[in-house]
Scaffold this active site. Structure first.
Site, mmCIF file in Angstrom:
data_model
loop_
_atom_site.group_PDB
_atom_site.id
_atom_site.type_symbol
_atom_site.label_atom_id
_atom_site.label_comp_id
_atom_site.label_asym_id
_atom_site.label_seq_id
_atom_site.Cartn_x
_atom_site.Cartn_y
_atom_site.Cartn_z
ATOM 1 N N GLY A 43 0.828 -1.212 0.000
ATOM 2 C CA GLY A 43 0.000 0.000 0.000
ATOM 3 C C GLY A 43 0.857 1.254 0.000
ATOM 4 C CG HIS A 44 3.366 2.247 3.326
ATOM 5 N ND1 HIS A 44 3.335 1.131 4.117
ATOM 6 C CD2 HIS A 44 2.859 3.256 4.079
ATOM 7 C CE1 HIS A 44 2.841 1.445 5.299
ATOM 8 N NE2 HIS A 44 2.535 2.714 5.310
ATOM 9 C CG MET A 191 -2.683 -3.784 1.161
ATOM 10 S SD MET A 191 -1.354 -3.550 -0.021
ATOM 11 C CE MET A 191 -1.735 -4.880 -1.164
ATOM 12 N NE ARG A 194 -2.653 0.531 14.746
ATOM 13 C CZ ARG A 194 -2.578 1.847 14.515
ATOM 14 N NH1 ARG A 194 -3.098 2.356 13.411
ATOM 15 N NH2 ARG A 194 -1.983 2.648 15.371
#
Ligand code: PAF
Length: 287
Positions: A43-44, A191, A194
């Protein structure tokens, strides 16, 4: 001197970042900033990829910000796989990582904070009263240090994104704050760093979040307009799957104020616990 870790260049102080960005600006480069708390995942990396479309060089910041965690929250447990984060950034061609220590970010005597008022009152702000003040304070500091052309944030944290856009507008920050669509696992789970807290069974059960959002979208397409009905159905579906619903809200996408009727653009926003993970997700009901 910048450090090199797992192939990535790492700055540790504002002065190092400023010296680096100054060189980039003199060379005529556009700069993008991607603030993160590390524990980087695909996701990042979609934020980094989007950053590339807007700029020539990309800075990723990695800082688990103590100011945005409540006293009973997961600050200590938050994953910090820094070498792996550096390797992922190096692979993605990120030009600079900024990873300050908490003492560098908040030197002794620190006492200045930024607050975005109405936008941070409800939703996650209700359960986490000091959270957004911590987010806006650290992000303004990062924006001030980098003075990037653009800064990118994921839409998963939709309230955070709206608050940061408002902050930049209200405080005349020259950096353009941009949102990037939620990155999802193949089965639809949003995503999140955590997600590592989930057991296999909880991970499966948590799919009720995205399913309930999709069901709400389908209900709106089929003509349902009553926000309370839609929210109740979503909450019931997540509870039935074993989730502990913090909130389900159907709101105006800009003001984040609840809407009674889905008659114009509206966003469904959800926070639900599965096991010890509080998971966020959201979707347009009427784009
Ligand atoms: O979204 C996050 O990871 C954090 O809230 C942010 C924006 C990096 C600020 O610490």
């Amino acid at each position: 001197m910048l450090e090199t870790i797992a192939g990535a260049q790492v700055a540790r102080t504002p002065a190092q970042v400023r010296a680096w960005t100054e060189k980039m600006r003199v060379a005529g480069k556009r700069i993008a900033l991607v603030p993160t708390m590390g524990a980087l995942h695909a996701g990042h990396m979609t934020l980094v990829a989007a950053a590339r479309h807007h700029a020539d060089v990309v800075i990723v910041t990695v800082f688990v910000n103590p100011l945005q965690f409540g006293p009973k929250e997961d600050f200590a447990a938050y994953p910090r796989p820094f070498d792996k984060d550096c390797a992922l950034c190096a692979q993605a061609g990120v030009e600079l990582i900024y990873a300050p220590t908490p003492q560098t970010m908040y030197p002794p005597g620190f006492q200045s904070h930024v607050e975005v008022e109405a936008l941070t009152q409800g939703l996650c702000g209700a359960a986490r009263p000091t959270h957004f003040r911590g987010v806006t304070t650290v992000v303004l500091k990062l924006l001030n240090i980098a003075m990037a052309d653009v800064a990118l944030f994921g839409e998963k944290d939709y309230q955070q994104l709206q608050a940061l856009k408002r902050m930049a507008l209200d405080l005349d920050h020259p950096t353009q704050v941009l949102g990037v669509a939620i990155a999802r696992e193949p089965d639809g789970l949003a995503m999140s760093s955590r997600n590592v807290y989930l057991t296999a069974a909880e991970r499966q059960a948590a799919l009720a979040i995205v399913r309930s959002l999709r069901a709400a979208q389908a209900a709106v397409r089929a003509g349902e307009r009553d926000a309370a009905q839609l929210a109740a159905a979503m909450a019931a579906a997540m509870t039935a799957a074993g989730g502990r619903v913090d909130y389900v809200a159907i709101v105006d996408p800009q003001s984040l104020q609840p809407v009674a009727t889905v008659a114009q653009p509206a966003r469904a926003i959800v926070a639900t616990w599965f096991g010890r993970a509080r998971l966020l997700d959201n979707a347009d009901l009427l784009p």
